[in-house]
Design an enzyme around this catalytic site. Structure first.
Site, PDB file in Angstrom:
ATOM      1  CD  GLU A  47      19.694   5.085 -12.885  1.00 32.29           C
ATOM      2  OE1 GLU A  47      19.995   4.512 -13.956  1.00 32.29           O
ATOM      3  OE2 GLU A  47      18.596   5.631 -12.698  1.00 32.29           O
ATOM      4  CG  ASN A 110      17.411   6.335  -9.100  1.00 30.17           C
ATOM      5  OD1 ASN A 110      18.574   6.386  -8.727  1.00 30.17           O
ATOM      6  ND2 ASN A 110      17.049   5.827 -10.256  1.00 30.17           N
ATOM      7  CE  LYS A 127      16.232   8.544 -13.405  1.00 30.39           C
ATOM      8  NZ  LYS A 127      16.517   7.138 -13.758  1.00 30.39           N
ATOM      9  CD  GLU A 146      14.365   4.672 -13.140  1.00 36.37           C
ATOM     10  OE1 GLU A 146      14.645   5.608 -12.382  1.00 36.37           O
ATOM     11  OE2 GLU A 146      14.899   4.525 -14.261  1.00 36.37           O
ATOM     12  CB  CYS A 172      19.734   7.437 -15.685  1.00 32.82           C
ATOM     13  SG  CYS A 172      19.534   6.374 -17.142  1.00 32.82           S
ATOM     14  CG  ASN A 197      21.596   1.075 -14.407  1.00 38.01           C
ATOM     15  OD1 ASN A 197      22.055  -0.056 -14.367  1.00 38.01           O
ATOM     16  ND2 ASN A 197      21.811   1.968 -13.450  1.00 38.01           N
TER      17      ASN A 197
HETATM   18  N1  CDT Z   1      17.619   4.452 -15.737  1.00 40.68           N
HETATM   19  C1  CDT Z   1      17.090   5.240 -16.683  1.00 40.68           C
HETATM   20  O1  CDT Z   1      16.651   6.338 -16.400  1.00 40.68           O
HETATM   21  N2  CDT Z   1      17.039   4.725 -17.922  1.00 40.68           N
HETATM   22  C2  CDT Z   1      16.377   5.391 -19.002  1.00 40.68           C
HETATM   23  C3  CDT Z   1      15.832   4.394 -19.950  1.00 40.68           C
HETATM   24  C4  CDT Z   1      14.720   4.982 -20.708  1.00 40.68           C
HETATM   25  S1  CDT Z   1      14.453   4.151 -22.172  1.00 40.68           S
HETATM   26  C5  CDT Z   1      15.000   5.343 -23.290  1.00 40.68           C
HETATM   27  C6  CDT Z   1      17.283   6.323 -19.793  1.00 40.68           C
HETATM   28  O2  CDT Z   1      16.841   7.425 -20.106  1.00 40.68           O
HETATM   29  O3  CDT Z   1      18.404   5.958 -20.137  1.00 40.68           O
END
Ligand code: CDT
Length: 313
Positions: A47, A110, A127, A146, A172, A197
């Site tokens: 991502e 995204n 996304k 985000e 993600c 990420n």
């Molecule tokens: N980038 C992304 O979507 N990261 C989220 C962090 C959320 S904190 C659990 C993820 O779901 O990995």
């Protein structure tokens, strides 16, 4: 029958805020060439693979935010990636921040694209599940903005015919939601590609921190098994601008088993030889949706205006 797609999970280590697009693309090119030399048909990047994970900072100036976005794809900076992939005859999946003019206004998503071995964009996804918050929350050690910087994706979860099979993309946080896999599963998806990420520390729920890698594998393994599909999950890993992010990029078979994994938190390639026909063993038996799925008996109440909300527990 066998329909083999050899896939490279092209994990990235941290990208510093000061790192330029050409510097990042150089890293992507090295992974792409490594993937080709390992016989891959396709390399999967994470991502927002062209920049640092910028939603960790609160920016007020739009020009500062927009510096992280691509206004075209290929962009001038990513053209070398497209050119090299075409020359090598290898596909790739790339996550990036997309800025476009649509419906008469500037929009930001995204996004991820799937590029085939001829260098053509075979599919695009924006996304849907945007985690985090929209306003500055200074109590956090780092932000997750985000919801501030992106609009919710407006393309649904489509699937694409490519590489001799049916491919789907998600990004993600989408991987944590069963609907993501099921919507693609209902369209016959055979390989889901996703980048992430994921900070180790989740400020609103620090009690989950030591389960970050477990949850990462759990959601992808169950999504794969319950939909009879391959899943390739690829991290941007390591300590990026002071924030630890998980690695554990994996390739999951339709059985739910792990068949390849990265073991570092840096730039690394994990390669798996995936037989798309293995999906049939699940799609035609335990998870034969047409024969065994019973949506009319799920008691599903479709949300409607004026519906009484469920009681709070
Ligand atoms: N980038 C992304 O979507 N990261 C989220 C962090 C959320 S904190 C659990 C993820 O779901 O990995």
């Amino acid at each position: 029958m066998t329909r083999i797609v050899t896939v490279g999970a092209a994990q990235l280590g941290p990208i510093a805020r000061a790192e330029t697009r050409p510097q990042v693309v150089k890293r992507l090119l090295e992974l792409l060439r490594a993937a080709k030399s390992h016989g891959c048909d396709l390399a999967v990047f994470p991502e927002l693979a062209l920049t640092t994970f910028f939603p960790r900072w609160y920016f007020e100036r739009q020009d500062e935010i927009d510096a992280f976005f691509e206004r075209a794809m290929p962009s001038a900076a990513t053209q070398p990636l497209f050119d090299e992939a075409k020359r090598l005859g290898i596909g790739f999946c790339l996550g990036y921040a997309e800025l476009c003019e649509e419906d008469g206004r500037t929009r930001r998503f995204n996004s991820a694209i799937l590029v085939d071995q001829a260098g053509r964009i075979a599919g695009k996804y924006r996304k849907v599940h945007l985690p985090g918050h929209a306003g500055h929350e200074p109590w956090r050690r780092f932000q997750h903005l985000e919801k501030r910087y992106f609009e919710t994706g407006n393309l649904g979860f489509p699937v694409f015919r490519a590489f001799g099979g049916i491919f789907g993309l998600c990004i993600c946080n989408d991987r944590r939601w069963p609907e993501t896999y099921r919507v693609m599963g209902l369209q016959g998806v055979e390989m889901v590609l996703l980048g992430y990420n994921t900070p180790v520390h989740n400020p609103p729920a620090p009690e989950h921190d030591n389960l970050a890698n477990f949850h990462n594998a759990l959601v992808m393994q169950s999504g794969a098994y319950q939909n009879g599909t391959w899943v390739v999950g690829v991290a941007k890993a390591g300590c990026e601008e002071g924030v630890e992010q998980i690695g554990n990029s994996i390739v999951v078979a339709p059985s739910g088993e792990l068949v390849a994994a990265c073991s570092t938190l840096g730039d690394e390639l994990a390669v798996a030889r995936c037989d798309l026909d293995l999906c049939n063993s699940y799609k035609n038996t335990v998870f034969n949706f047409a024969r065994h799925r019973e949506p009319q008996h799920y008691g599903l109440i479709v949300e409607r205006k004026g519906a009484v909300p469920p009681p709070e527990v």
